[in-house]
Design a protein around this motif. Structure first.
Motif, PDB file in Angstrom:
ATOM      1  N   GLY A  26       0.835  -1.192   0.000  1.00  0.00           N
ATOM      2  CA  GLY A  26       0.000   0.000   0.000  1.00  0.00           C
ATOM      3  C   GLY A  26       0.872   1.245   0.000  1.00  0.00           C
ATOM      4  N   LEU A  27       0.511   2.240  -0.804  1.00  0.00           N
ATOM      5  CA  LEU A  27       1.259   3.490  -0.891  1.00  0.00           C
ATOM      6  C   LEU A  27       0.328   4.676  -0.742  1.00  0.00           C
ATOM      7  CD1 LEU A  27       3.481   2.824  -4.059  1.00  0.00           C
ATOM      8  CD2 LEU A  27       4.251   2.811  -1.690  1.00  0.00           C
ATOM      9  N   ARG A  28       0.796   5.706  -0.036  1.00  0.00           N
ATOM     10  CA  ARG A  28       0.100   6.989   0.004  1.00  0.00           C
ATOM     11  C   ARG A  28       0.908   7.953  -0.843  1.00  0.00           C
ATOM     12  NH1 ARG A  28       0.766   8.865   5.034  1.00  0.00           N
ATOM     13  NH2 ARG A  28      -0.828  10.461   4.881  1.00  0.00           N
ATOM     14  N   VAL A  29       0.260   8.593  -1.798  1.00  0.00           N
ATOM     15  CA  VAL A  29       0.956   9.443  -2.762  1.00  0.00           C
ATOM     16  C   VAL A  29       0.484  10.878  -2.597  1.00  0.00           C
ATOM     17  CG1 VAL A  29       1.461   9.812  -5.207  1.00  0.00           C
ATOM     18  CG2 VAL A  29       1.061   7.490  -4.355  1.00  0.00           C
ATOM     19  N   PHE A  30       1.443  11.801  -2.390  1.00  0.00           N
ATOM     20  CA  PHE A  30       1.053  13.202  -2.229  1.00  0.00           C
ATOM     21  C   PHE A  30       2.033  14.160  -2.891  1.00  0.00           C
ATOM     22  CE2 PHE A  30       3.351  11.664   1.459  1.00  0.00           C
ATOM     23  CZ  PHE A  30       4.357  12.601   1.641  1.00  0.00           C
ATOM     24  N   GLU A  31       3.261  13.753  -3.116  1.00  0.00           N
ATOM     25  CA  GLU A  31       4.217  14.654  -3.763  1.00  0.00           C
ATOM     26  C   GLU A  31       3.872  14.796  -5.247  1.00  0.00           C
ATOM     27  OE1 GLU A  31       8.455  15.135  -2.512  1.00  0.00           O
ATOM     28  OE2 GLU A  31       8.198  13.023  -2.049  1.00  0.00           O
ATOM     29  N   PRO A  32       3.965  16.007  -5.795  1.00  0.00           N
ATOM     30  CA  PRO A  32       3.612  16.222  -7.208  1.00  0.00           C
ATOM     31  C   PRO A  32       4.339  15.285  -8.170  1.00  0.00           C
ATOM     32  CG  PRO A  32       3.876  18.334  -6.108  1.00  0.00           C
ATOM     33  CD  PRO A  32       4.283  17.278  -5.118  1.00  0.00           C
ATOM     34  N   ARG A  33       5.625  14.999  -7.912  1.00  0.00           N
ATOM     35  CA  ARG A  33       6.372  14.143  -8.841  1.00  0.00           C
ATOM     36  C   ARG A  33       5.777  12.734  -8.902  1.00  0.00           C
ATOM     37  NH1 ARG A  33      12.047  13.362  -5.400  1.00  0.00           N
ATOM     38  NH2 ARG A  33      11.049  13.230  -3.357  1.00  0.00           N
ATOM     39  N   ASP A  80      -7.393   8.126   0.910  1.00  0.00           N
ATOM     40  CA  ASP A  80      -7.406   7.758   2.324  1.00  0.00           C
ATOM     41  C   ASP A  80      -8.223   8.796   3.093  1.00  0.00           C
ATOM     42  OD1 ASP A  80      -5.810   9.990   2.690  1.00  0.00           O
ATOM     43  OD2 ASP A  80      -4.003   8.880   3.223  1.00  0.00           O
ATOM     44  N   ARG A  81      -8.267   8.671   4.422  1.00  0.00           N
ATOM     45  CA  ARG A  81      -9.095   9.577   5.234  1.00  0.00           C
ATOM     46  C   ARG A  81      -8.666  11.032   5.117  1.00  0.00           C
ATOM     47  NH1 ARG A  81      -9.809   6.154  10.861  1.00  0.00           N
ATOM     48  NH2 ARG A  81     -10.972   4.420   9.948  1.00  0.00           N
ATOM     49  N   GLY A  82      -7.388  11.234   4.850  1.00  0.00           N
ATOM     50  CA  GLY A  82      -6.886  12.591   4.714  1.00  0.00           C
ATOM     51  C   GLY A  82      -7.024  13.157   3.316  1.00  0.00           C
ATOM     52  N   GLY A  83      -7.627  12.388   2.397  1.00  0.00           N
ATOM     53  CA  GLY A  83      -7.824  12.856   1.040  1.00  0.00           C
ATOM     54  C   GLY A  83      -6.641  12.603   0.126  1.00  0.00           C
TER      55      GLY A  83
END
Length: 198
Positions: A26-33, A80-83
């Motif tokens: 599982g991965l959480r992705v938030f950085e633009p790259r 995820d819960r944080g969007g």
């Protein structure tokens, strides 16, 4: 080492973990790259590479990735819960990184050689590794989940047994990386046996 003759470009997602062939992550992705990377994979229908970070961090400046990694194939995505974008990926082919370039957005793109031979017949467990198949069968029974419906015939395949044990046993990232660098599934099982005896 069986690798393809020509290197191919593959976007890389360095992490402080080792993805193994056939294993979920599982991965959480938030950085633009990395959001760009996921969009690129969606448009092209391909995957990206996950390599263990040897130096640096998962966020910020580009990290130094290990020379071996595994192709990550996106199976599912959502929020995820944080969007934040949440991905579920599964490990595909192993690769060796011949070189790395950094895009303007900080994304690493590896020039990689695929390590695994296409459509090679699955080697069977050798007698000295039979105990590994038995151990894995017991572990899968306890773990359940997606493994509850695993085909028990796979417990006779040296490669599948090795990767699943490497996934489920409490190994260090350095040990998992060492297994990624080994082409022979029987030698991988030898390593696992040795580590279990230590």
């Amino acid at each position: 080492m069986p690798v393809t003759a020509a290197a191919v470009p593959l976007p890389l997602f360095p992490l402080h973990t080792v993805l193994l062939p056939g294993a979920p992550l599982g991965l959480r992705v938030f950085e633009p790259r990395y959001l760009d990377l996921v969009s690129e994979c969606g448009r092209g229908g391909g995957g990206f590479g996950i390599c263990l970070i040897l130096q640096g961090e998962e966020t910020g400046a580009p990290a130094t990735p290990a020379a071996f990694g595994v192709e990550a194939l996106i199976e599912d995505f959502g929020s995820d819960r944080g969007g934040l974008l949440a991905l579920r990926v599964r490990g595909g082919r192993r690769f060796r990184v011949a070189g790395v370039q950094v895009r303007d957005n900080g994304l690493l793109v590896g020039s990689v050689h695929w390590c695994d031979a296409a459509a090679a017949p699955a080697p069977r467990l050798r007698p000295e590794h039979a105990v590994m198949g038995t151990l894995l069968g017991e572990l899968l029974e306890k773990v359940g989940g997606e493994y509850a419906s695993a085909n028990l015939r796979r417990l006779e395949e040296a490669e599948w047994v090795g990767w699943r044990l490497a996934e489920l046993l409490p190994l260090s990232d350095a040990q998992r990386l060492a297994l990624l660098q080994e082409d022979d599934p029987h030698r991988r099982l030898d390593c696992l046996l040795r580590w279990m005896d230590e």
